[in-house]
Design an enzyme around this catalytic site. Structure first.
Site: not given
Ligand code: SF4
Length: 328
Positions: A67, A71, A74, A111, A142, A202, A274
């Site tokens: 990705c 974040c 993540c 999901c 989901c 959600c 949740r």
């Molecule tokens: S949480 Fe992870 S998968 Fe989702 S947008 Fe952020 S970096 Fe990408």
């Protein structure tokens, strides 16, 4: 402190669902003596839900890793070295096989998560086909696919999508410490597109990322003041994944996690709250307190996207021990 904070409620009549919670009121709830907070949360919970039922969802990563977003929590961000390999979007048959297995294990909702900033239109067409196929099994669907345009949200609705997950993650003030590749307002816009398309929302957040109590207050305030409360509110405990910027974050006190669940329950009384990421490292006692505080949904299954989730058997044993049964 006085138990009259927030005007001691008549627990038999929780009052109307509110969207005008102030940060001061939410902060006062967090500050309540623990037994008082749990009593209020449990009273609200019983008014709206059967406290012995827990909704069970299964989460499948249909497109893992690679990705472009940053974040900080993540493992799927391409910017961090976490050992998660980027994979292509799964084939429809493989997704269906997982959905069948989830259903036979007791899940009522399936999901599908994809590690995208936002889906390309050709990817969305494939996800729509998955949604249609999973629905034929009698499961609720989901998806969590990143940011959506209004048109994409309408396409997913047309395919029969029941829920879309898009978290606010944290307070508006702390958000910039966690994500720099998109802003809070982007998230609110995606949520509005989802809501306008008629898809259930959600939306929750993550605690234990180094935020302060006042950020947790701000996160709940942001969720509880959405024009309509999310139908599902996932409260995640940070999973400290090696290779991510938050790998060495000190753990959050589990009782503060329980308080966050309780405040979510009181402020969003009709929402399903949740227990999501982070259950793997949570004791049975903490999870039991979360159920007492009004949590009534869990993710069930061996994998939560790319991180471990408690074994199904362990979950089943805990639910039996607590006398809880799956929500139909
Ligand atoms: S949480 Fe992870 S998968 Fe989702 S947008 Fe952020 S970096 Fe990408």
């Amino acid at each position: 402190m006085s138990l009259a904070t927030n005007a001691t409620p008549d627990v038999n009549r929780p009052g109307p669902v509110r969207h005008d919670w102030t940060r001061a009121e939410i902060g006062a709830l967090f500050d309540l003596p623990f037994p008082e907070l749990i009593f209020r949360a449990q009273s609200v919970h019983r008014h709206y839900f059967d406290p012995t039922e827990v909704q069970i969802s299964t989460l499948l990563s249909i497109k893992t890793g690679g990705c472009p977003e940053d974040c900080a929590y993540c493992p799927q961000s391409a910017r961090y070295h976490t050992g998660v390999e980027a994979e292509k979007l799964m084939a429809l048959d493989a997704v269906l096989a997982e959905a069948r297995a989830a259903k036979s294990a007791g899940a009522s909702r399936f999901c599908m998560g994809a590690a995208w900033r936002s889906p390309k239109d050709r990817d969305l067409a494939q996800v729509c086909a998955m949604v249609e196929a999973v629905k034929t099994l009698g499961l609720e669907t989901c998806a969590t696919l990143g940011m959506l345009t209004a048109a994409q949200a309408r396409k997913l609705k047309g395919a029969g999508l029941d829920y879309y997950n898009h978290n606010l993650d944290t307070s508006p003030e702390f958000y910039g410490e966690i994500i720099t590749t998109r802003v809070y307002q982007d998230r609110l816009e995606t949520l509005a597109h989802v809501r306008d398309a008629g898809i259930h929302v959600c939306c929750g957040g993550i605690v234990g990322m180094g935020e302060s109590r006042s950020d947790r207050v701000g996160m709940i305030a942001a969720l509880a003041s959405l024009p309509a409360h999310p139908e599902s509110v996932p409260i995640n405990m940070l999973i400290r994944v090696a290779g991510t910027p938050l790998a060495d974050q000190p753990p959050l006190d589990p009782l503060e996690f329980v308080r966050t669940v309780a405040v979510a329950r009181i402020t969003m009384p009709q929402s399903v709250v949740r227990l999501s990421a982070g259950r793997e490292d949570m004791s049975e006692e903490t999870q039991a307190l979360c159920f007492l505080a009004g949590a009534n949904s869990i993710f069930y299954g061996p994998k939560l996207l790319t991180t471990a989730n408690p074994e199904r058997d362990r979950d089943r044993a805990l639910m039996e021990k607590l006398g809880l049964s799956p929500m139909q």
